[in-house]
Design a protein around this motif. Structure first.
Motif, PDB file in Angstrom:
ATOM      1  N   ASN A  53       0.832  -1.184   0.000  1.00 22.16           N
ATOM      2  CA  ASN A  53       0.000   0.000   0.000  1.00 22.16           C
ATOM      3  C   ASN A  53       0.879   1.250   0.000  1.00 22.16           C
ATOM      4  OD1 ASN A  53      -1.750   2.180   1.107  1.00 22.16           O
ATOM      5  ND2 ASN A  53      -3.223   0.503   1.248  1.00 22.16           N
ATOM      6  N   GLU A  54       0.394   2.333  -0.628  1.00 20.86           N
ATOM      7  CA  GLU A  54       1.148   3.597  -0.642  1.00 20.86           C
ATOM      8  C   GLU A  54       1.489   4.070   0.767  1.00 20.86           C
ATOM      9  OE1 GLU A  54       0.131   7.081  -3.204  1.00 20.86           O
ATOM     10  OE2 GLU A  54      -1.301   5.649  -4.062  1.00 20.86           O
ATOM     11  N   SER A  55       0.555   3.915   1.683  1.00 19.52           N
ATOM     12  CA  SER A  55       0.809   4.373   3.053  1.00 19.52           C
ATOM     13  C   SER A  55       1.917   3.543   3.708  1.00 19.52           C
ATOM     14  CB  SER A  55      -0.465   4.326   3.891  1.00 19.52           C
ATOM     15  OG  SER A  55      -0.938   3.006   4.007  1.00 19.52           O
ATOM     16  N   THR A  56       2.021   2.283   3.340  1.00 23.53           N
ATOM     17  CA  THR A  56       3.100   1.432   3.857  1.00 23.53           C
ATOM     18  C   THR A  56       4.446   1.935   3.348  1.00 23.53           C
ATOM     19  OG1 THR A  56       1.633  -0.479   3.883  1.00 23.53           O
ATOM     20  CG2 THR A  56       3.995  -0.933   3.943  1.00 23.53           C
ATOM     21  N   ILE A  57       4.483   2.293   2.076  1.00 29.02           N
ATOM     22  CA  ILE A  57       5.712   2.826   1.478  1.00 29.02           C
ATOM     23  C   ILE A  57       6.085   4.132   2.166  1.00 29.02           C
ATOM     24  CG2 ILE A  57       6.828   3.610  -0.646  1.00 29.02           C
ATOM     25  CD1 ILE A  57       5.994   0.608  -0.641  1.00 29.02           C
ATOM     26  N   SER A  58       5.105   4.992   2.349  1.00 32.39           N
ATOM     27  CA  SER A  58       5.346   6.287   2.988  1.00 32.39           C
ATOM     28  C   SER A  58       5.910   6.116   4.396  1.00 32.39           C
ATOM     29  CB  SER A  58       4.042   7.091   3.032  1.00 32.39           C
ATOM     30  OG  SER A  58       4.253   8.325   3.656  1.00 32.39           O
ATOM     31  N   ARG A  59       5.317   5.217   5.162  1.00 25.86           N
ATOM     32  CA  ARG A  59       5.808   4.973   6.524  1.00 25.86           C
ATOM     33  C   ARG A  59       7.200   4.346   6.507  1.00 25.86           C
ATOM     34  NH1 ARG A  59       0.647   3.019   7.114  1.00 25.86           N
ATOM     35  NH2 ARG A  59       1.396   0.871   7.182  1.00 25.86           N
ATOM     36  N   ALA A  60       7.441   3.479   5.544  1.00 24.34           N
ATOM     37  CA  ALA A  60       8.734   2.789   5.476  1.00 24.34           C
ATOM     38  C   ALA A  60       9.879   3.754   5.166  1.00 24.34           C
ATOM     39  CB  ALA A  60       8.683   1.687   4.427  1.00 24.34           C
ATOM     40  N   ILE A  61       9.637   4.764   4.318  1.00 26.07           N
ATOM     41  CA  ILE A  61      10.729   5.662   3.932  1.00 26.07           C
ATOM     42  C   ILE A  61      10.880   6.850   4.877  1.00 26.07           C
ATOM     43  CG2 ILE A  61      10.544   5.005   1.509  1.00 26.07           C
ATOM     44  CD1 ILE A  61       9.260   7.768   0.988  1.00 26.07           C
ATOM     45  N   HIS A  62       9.898   7.058   5.739  1.00 25.99           N
ATOM     46  CA  HIS A  62       9.947   8.199   6.657  1.00 25.99           C
ATOM     47  C   HIS A  62      11.171   8.095   7.570  1.00 25.99           C
ATOM     48  CE1 HIS A  62       8.532  11.545   9.023  1.00 25.99           C
ATOM     49  NE2 HIS A  62       8.767  10.831  10.110  1.00 25.99           N
ATOM     50  N   GLY A  63      12.014   9.119   7.510  1.00 29.36           N
ATOM     51  CA  GLY A  63      13.189   9.166   8.374  1.00 29.36           C
ATOM     52  C   GLY A  63      14.313   8.244   7.944  1.00 29.36           C
ATOM     53  N   LYS A  64      14.230   7.693   6.726  1.00 31.31           N
ATOM     54  CA  LYS A  64      15.265   6.782   6.233  1.00 31.31           C
ATOM     55  C   LYS A  64      16.109   7.507   5.178  1.00 31.31           C
ATOM     56  CE  LYS A  64      13.377   3.269   8.461  1.00 31.31           C
ATOM     57  NZ  LYS A  64      12.079   3.771   8.803  1.00 31.31           N
ATOM     58  N   TYR A  65      17.372   7.127   5.102  1.00 31.01           N
ATOM     59  CA  TYR A  65      18.315   7.771   4.192  1.00 31.01           C
ATOM     60  C   TYR A  65      19.037   6.728   3.365  1.00 31.01           C
ATOM     61  CZ  TYR A  65      17.489  11.874   7.019  1.00 31.01           C
ATOM     62  OH  TYR A  65      16.878  12.914   7.649  1.00 31.01           O
ATOM     63  N   MET A  66      19.558   7.174   2.202  1.00 28.72           N
ATOM     64  CA  MET A  66      20.329   6.291   1.340  1.00 28.72           C
ATOM     65  C   MET A  66      21.676   6.952   1.074  1.00 28.72           C
ATOM     66  SD  MET A  66      19.484   4.862  -2.491  1.00 28.72           S
ATOM     67  CE  MET A  66      18.244   3.686  -1.982  1.00 28.72           C
ATOM     68  N   GLN A  67      22.739   6.187   1.286  1.00 29.29           N
ATOM     69  CA  GLN A  67      24.066   6.688   0.975  1.00 29.29           C
ATOM     70  C   GLN A  67      24.351   6.383  -0.490  1.00 29.29           C
ATOM     71  OE1 GLN A  67      27.137   5.354   3.594  1.00 29.29           O
ATOM     72  NE2 GLN A  67      28.753   6.370   2.450  1.00 29.29           N
ATOM     73  N   THR A  68      24.709   7.417  -1.245  1.00 33.85           N
ATOM     74  CA  THR A  68      24.976   7.282  -2.670  1.00 33.85           C
ATOM     75  C   THR A  68      26.362   7.863  -2.967  1.00 33.85           C
ATOM     76  OG1 THR A  68      24.171   9.454  -3.368  1.00 33.85           O
ATOM     77  CG2 THR A  68      22.510   7.729  -3.067  1.00 33.85           C
ATOM     78  N   PRO A  69      26.881   7.636  -4.170  1.00 34.55           N
ATOM     79  CA  PRO A  69      28.159   8.257  -4.526  1.00 34.55           C
ATOM     80  C   PRO A  69      28.081   9.797  -4.503  1.00 34.55           C
ATOM     81  CG  PRO A  69      27.643   6.491  -6.057  1.00 34.55           C
ATOM     82  CD  PRO A  69      26.435   6.687  -5.179  1.00 34.55           C
ATOM     83  N   GLN A  70      26.874  10.354  -4.632  1.00 34.85           N
ATOM     84  CA  GLN A  70      26.693  11.805  -4.623  1.00 34.85           C
ATOM     85  C   GLN A  70      26.456  12.343  -3.216  1.00 34.85           C
ATOM     86  OE1 GLN A  70      25.028   9.709  -6.688  1.00 34.85           O
ATOM     87  NE2 GLN A  70      26.189  10.189  -8.518  1.00 34.85           N
ATOM     88  N   GLY A  71      26.368  11.490  -2.236  1.00 32.88           N
ATOM     89  CA  GLY A  71      26.128  11.917  -0.862  1.00 32.88           C
ATOM     90  C   GLY A  71      24.982  11.136  -0.239  1.00 32.88           C
TER      91      GLY A  71
END
Length: 150
Positions: A53-71
């Motif tokens: 569900n969209e709301s599940t995705i929204s809750r899952a990404i809240h406050g999460k970060y991804m480290q990438t080659p650009q930062g």
């Protein structure tokens, strides 16, 4: 109860991993170093792909970060609406970046109005409303032209 709790934590981890994989698969040019090539992507796109569900995705990404080659970027950074440019979708993030560049390079004695910025994008076959330019400018915390004038 403990087993259910462990399963729930494992499922959340799996959901986050699937979201991250989808982001990496859909934003290849961004991860290859072209930070201006962010592809429009919505929560709905990922929700349909990973069958959540969209709301599940929204809750899952809240406050999460991804480290990438650009930062390091918040996962929400990778989600933006599409703006249509000559039958090609452009990320609203890219439009905001271009607004920043335009205003950064403007003549400070004659700053660009929202209409001038809109005219620039219309010259590139990008259709949007002036209020959209105003909204993006405000999100970037850039004052209106009369307040930028020197």
């Amino acid at each position: 109860n403990a087993i259910n709790f462990i399963k729930s934590v494992a499922q959340r981890g799996e959901t986050l991993l699937n979201i991250s994989r989808h982001i990496v698969d859909n934003q290849k040019e961004f991860f290859d170093g072209d930070t201006s090539s962010l592809v429009p992507m919505t929560l709905k796109d990922i929700a349909q792909t990973i069958d959540r569900n969209e709301s599940t995705i929204s809750r899952a990404i809240h406050g999460k970060y991804m480290q990438t080659p650009q930062g390091i970027f918040p996962l929400k950074f990778f989600f933006s609406q599409a703006v249509n440019e000559a039958n090609k979708d452009v990320s609203s993030h890219n439009v905001k970046e271009e607004i920043k560049k335009l205003i950064g390079a403007e003549d400070k004695k004659h700053p660009l109005s929202d209409q001038d910025i809109l005219d620039h994008f219309e010259g590139k076959s990008l259709k949007m409303a002036r209020r959209t330019i105003n909204k993006y400018r405000q999100e970037l915390q850039i004052p209106p032209s009369h307040l930028r004038k020197e």
